[in-house]
Motif scaffolding. Structure first.
Motif, mmCIF file in Angstrom:
data_model
loop_
_atom_site.group_PDB
_atom_site.id
_atom_site.type_symbol
_atom_site.label_atom_id
_atom_site.label_comp_id
_atom_site.label_asym_id
_atom_site.label_seq_id
_atom_site.Cartn_x
_atom_site.Cartn_y
_atom_site.Cartn_z
ATOM 1 N N LEU A 1 -2.450 -2.694 6.117
ATOM 2 C CA LEU A 1 -0.942 -3.216 5.830
ATOM 3 C C LEU A 1 -1.058 -3.346 4.247
ATOM 4 C CD1 LEU A 1 1.605 -1.790 6.549
ATOM 5 C CD2 LEU A 1 2.416 -4.100 7.628
ATOM 6 N N HIS A 2 -0.864 -4.368 3.934
ATOM 7 C CA HIS A 2 -1.147 -5.134 2.711
ATOM 8 C C HIS A 2 -1.858 -4.216 1.819
ATOM 9 C CE1 HIS A 2 -1.794 -7.310 -0.554
ATOM 10 N NE2 HIS A 2 -1.147 -8.430 -0.358
ATOM 11 N N GLN A 3 -2.910 -3.474 1.718
ATOM 12 C CA GLN A 3 -3.353 -2.745 0.691
ATOM 13 C C GLN A 3 -2.774 -1.166 0.840
ATOM 14 O OE1 GLN A 3 -7.425 -1.467 1.738
ATOM 15 N NE2 GLN A 3 -7.289 -0.369 -0.252
ATOM 16 N N LEU A 4 -2.001 -1.044 2.087
ATOM 17 C CA LEU A 4 -1.367 0.698 2.183
ATOM 18 C C LEU A 4 -0.120 0.716 1.538
ATOM 19 C CD1 LEU A 4 -0.779 2.497 5.503
ATOM 20 C CD2 LEU A 4 0.658 2.067 3.452
ATOM 21 N N MET A 5 0.811 -1.168 1.508
ATOM 22 C CA MET A 5 1.781 -1.341 0.787
ATOM 23 C C MET A 5 2.127 -1.372 -0.554
ATOM 24 S SD MET A 5 4.880 -0.741 2.633
ATOM 25 C CE MET A 5 5.819 -1.316 1.664
ATOM 26 N N TRP A 6 1.129 -1.901 -0.890
ATOM 27 C CA TRP A 6 0.274 -2.302 -2.167
ATOM 28 C C TRP A 6 0.438 -1.205 -3.175
ATOM 29 C CZ3 TRP A 6 0.755 -6.948 -4.118
ATOM 30 C CH2 TRP A 6 0.377 -7.490 -5.390
ATOM 31 N N ASN A 7 -0.679 -0.100 -2.422
ATOM 32 C CA ASN A 7 -1.067 1.166 -3.078
ATOM 33 C C ASN A 7 0.749 1.975 -2.821
ATOM 34 O OD1 ASN A 7 -3.653 0.944 -3.157
ATOM 35 N ND2 ASN A 7 -3.331 2.193 -1.375
ATOM 36 N N GLY B 1 7.249 -10.734 -1.422
ATOM 37 C CA GLY B 1 7.210 -11.718 -2.967
ATOM 38 C C GLY B 1 6.131 -11.616 -3.826
ATOM 39 N N GLU B 2 5.059 -11.552 -2.438
ATOM 40 C CA GLU B 2 3.796 -11.631 -3.594
ATOM 41 C C GLU B 2 3.880 -10.274 -4.496
ATOM 42 O OE1 GLU B 2 -1.306 -10.704 -2.760
ATOM 43 O OE2 GLU B 2 1.087 -10.925 -1.190
ATOM 44 N N TRP C 1 6.870 -10.426 7.805
ATOM 45 C CA TRP C 1 6.135 -9.931 6.972
ATOM 46 C C TRP C 1 5.709 -9.343 5.647
ATOM 47 C CZ3 TRP C 1 3.503 -5.884 4.979
ATOM 48 C CH2 TRP C 1 2.263 -5.367 3.994
ATOM 49 N N LEU C 2 7.292 -8.897 5.978
ATOM 50 C CA LEU C 2 7.706 -8.111 4.184
ATOM 51 C C LEU C 2 8.051 -8.452 3.754
ATOM 52 C CD1 LEU C 2 7.225 -4.977 3.759
ATOM 53 C CD2 LEU C 2 9.263 -4.325 4.617
#
Length: 560
Positions: free
Chosen positions: A449-455, A418-419, A412-413
């Protein structure tokens, strides 16, 4: 943290092992008392022959052994030899004490009667030596058997006096002395019997109290070690005197022995303790915390002085895992925030949208001066910032709609990085992934998890690199050393965060830089807590920051 014993309905209660008194304790039981009495009487048998031999060779005229020297010498040597041979049997406690007592009393009666006869009868005074062995036997055997021993001893004295009188070695009036000594032995036996019973009962009560105290101490130890709360006690010199399993797991990851200096286990906790001792009145200390040994949780210490005056001395420390409490508080706060944001968001968004649209139209006018264009840019940027704050608040209000899934973290990471690289135009060498575990399965809402990692990655790009620096940002995955829980870290080589700001970076609307809303890390921690994960910060060795996300154990989740 630490495993706790569970007790289900219908199951028998936990059984604690029953403590036994130490056999090394003096006078620990009636059996122990009996053997000690036998040992003391045997010491008497060793000393009497030596003393009699000294009297025989030093006194003139002789008071002992004058009637039959050969019999006196033979009896004295045999009596001493018997006492010496009895030492191993007493130490091994074999044969049985009753058998040894009866045999020893028989030898005492025979030996002292022969010594009295060889010294001229009752006139020598040696017959009175039988009082001690007969009285001592009353401590070991029952009163009836002790009275029988006294009767045998009295008859033996009368018999030796009869032989002495027939041999014309003493006056017939010495029969009265034999009778007095015999009566004295009966009196001593009758008096010692109740005393022995009382002593045995007292010893039994003491032994029972010993067992009760030992059981109570063991129960206290059991309760302390298995408390849900983590506690430890330190003395005046900051040395650990008591620590339970839960506290040991928090501070050291394993068992910590009593007597270990607190500074070796947790320098941070020692610093907080010292600060509390100097400023115990300061309420702001309640906001200070420390990390567990594996860095997976935040711990709030509470200090209580064990002295009545409350100053210095031994200190009781409670270690409170704040993750569960913080989760409940944040859920309440989030519910209120959701109701508030839902009611006013559109009232704010519509005017802000109109203002931003008007500023964009105004910026298209060809007659604007440079100063006017700068002003319209300010309006546009701040309108976008207000819209971002509104969107973040609305996202928080929808946080409870959690849809958790099992995902393989590393794969997933890879997709997420990549994104993010493509969106933020970041080179692969400046944002890369390292892992110490090839397969990491976690249970979490992927959108959270996506929003958390983006922040976290946006913060690392903005604030995690020094001025004019091309330091890379690392994303690391693996497992915690002690708990084996999956974890993910975002590491940078930026200027880091000051200790003062580190206590507040997860507060809403707090920002140490310019241009931020102060909600990024707050939202990230909220999303982590929603999935029963923990997001923590710690400084990186050599400079920089580490933001660590510790996931809940997916196997444990399925059983709850």
């Amino acid at each position: 943290m630490s495993s706790e014993p569970s007790l289900k309905i219908g199951e028998p209660p936990l059984e604690l092992p029953k403590a036994e008194p130490s056999p090394a304790l003096p006078w620990g039981s009636s059996e122990e008392l009996a053997w000690r009495v036998l040992a003391l009487v045997n010491l008497f048998r060793l000393l009497i022959p030596v003393l009699l031999m000294v009297l025989y060779w030093t006194l003139d005229p002789r008071l002992v052994g004058q009637a039959d020297a050969r019999l006196f010498f033979f009896t004295t040597i045999a009596y001493f030899g018997f006492a010496a041979l009895s030492i191993p049997t007493l130490r091994r406690r074999w044969p049985d004490r009753m058998l040894q007592t009866a045999f020893n009393v028989g030898v005492d009666v025979l030996a002292i009667s022969l010594l009295t006869y060889s010294s001229g009868g009752m006139n020598s005074g040696l017959g009175a030596l039988l009082v001690l062995p007969i009285g001592a036997a009353s401590f070991v055997v029952g009163q009836r058997l002790a009275l029988m021993f006294a009767a045998v001893a009295a008859l033996a004295l009368l018999l030796q006096q009869a032989f002495t009188t027939l041999a014309a070695r003493s006056d017939p009036g010495d029969f009265a002395s034999a009778g007095i000594v015999g009566a004295l032995m009966f009196i001593v036996t009758l008096g010692v019997g109740p005393l022995a019973r009382s002593l045995r009962e007292s010893e039994e009560r003491v032994r029972q109290r010993e067992v009760d105290v030992a059981n109570l101490a063991e129960l206290n130890q059991f309760i302390v070690q298995h408390l849900r709360e983590s506690i430890l006690v330190v003395d005046d010199h900051d040395t650990i005197r008591l620590i339970n399993e839960s506290a040991g797991s928090m501070l050291g990851g394993n068992a910590i022995a009593a007597g270990t200096p607190l500074g070796e286990v947790s320098p941070r906790l020692l610093y907080l303790l010292d600060t509390w001792r100097r400023h115990s009145y300061d309420w702001q200390l309640s906001s200070l915390s420390l990390l567990t040994s594996d860095g997976s949780s935040l711990v709030q210490p509470h200090f209580v002085s064990l002295r009545s005056n409350g100053g210095g001395g031994p200190t009781l420390i409670f270690l409170e895992d704040t993750s569960l409490i913080a989760q409940r508080v944040q859920q309440s706060k989030l519910a209120a925030l959701g109701r508030l944001s839902a009611s006013i968001a559109h009232e704010i968004r519509n005017p802000v949208g109109a203002m931003s649209h008007a500023a964009q139209l105004l910026a298209e006018a060809p007659q604007l001066t440079a100063q006017e264009r700068r002003l319209t840019d300010i309006i546009t940027k701040n309108g976008e910032r207000v819209s971002m704050i509104i969107n973040n608040v609305l996202q928080l209000s929808r946080r409870d709609s959690t849809r958790q899934e099992r995902i393989e973290l590393n794969s997933w990471l890879e997709e997420f990085v990549g994104e993010f690289r493509q969106t933020s135009q970041v080179d692969a060498s400046k944002l890369y992934i390292t892992t110490s575990a090839p397969e990491l399965e976690v249970r979490i809402d992927p959108s959270h998890l996506h929003q958390l990692m983006w922040n976290l990655c946006e913060n690392a790009l903005k604030y995690g690199r020094k001025f004019d620096s091309n330091d890379a940002i690392e994303i690391r995955t693996g497992r915690m050393a002690t708990s084996e829980r999956p974890m993910l870290e975002v590491l940078d080589r930026g200027p880091g965060i000051s200790p003062t700001d580190a206590e507040r970076i997860f507060e809403p609307f707090f920002t140490a830089g310019k241009g931020g809303t102060g909600l990024g890390l707050f939202i990230a921690r909220e999303l982590a807590q929603c999935n029963r994960a923990v997001l923590i910060y710690e400084p990186r060795a050599g400079g920089g920051s580490i933001f660590r996300l510790v996931f809940a154990d997916p196997q444990r989740w399925e059983t709850q």
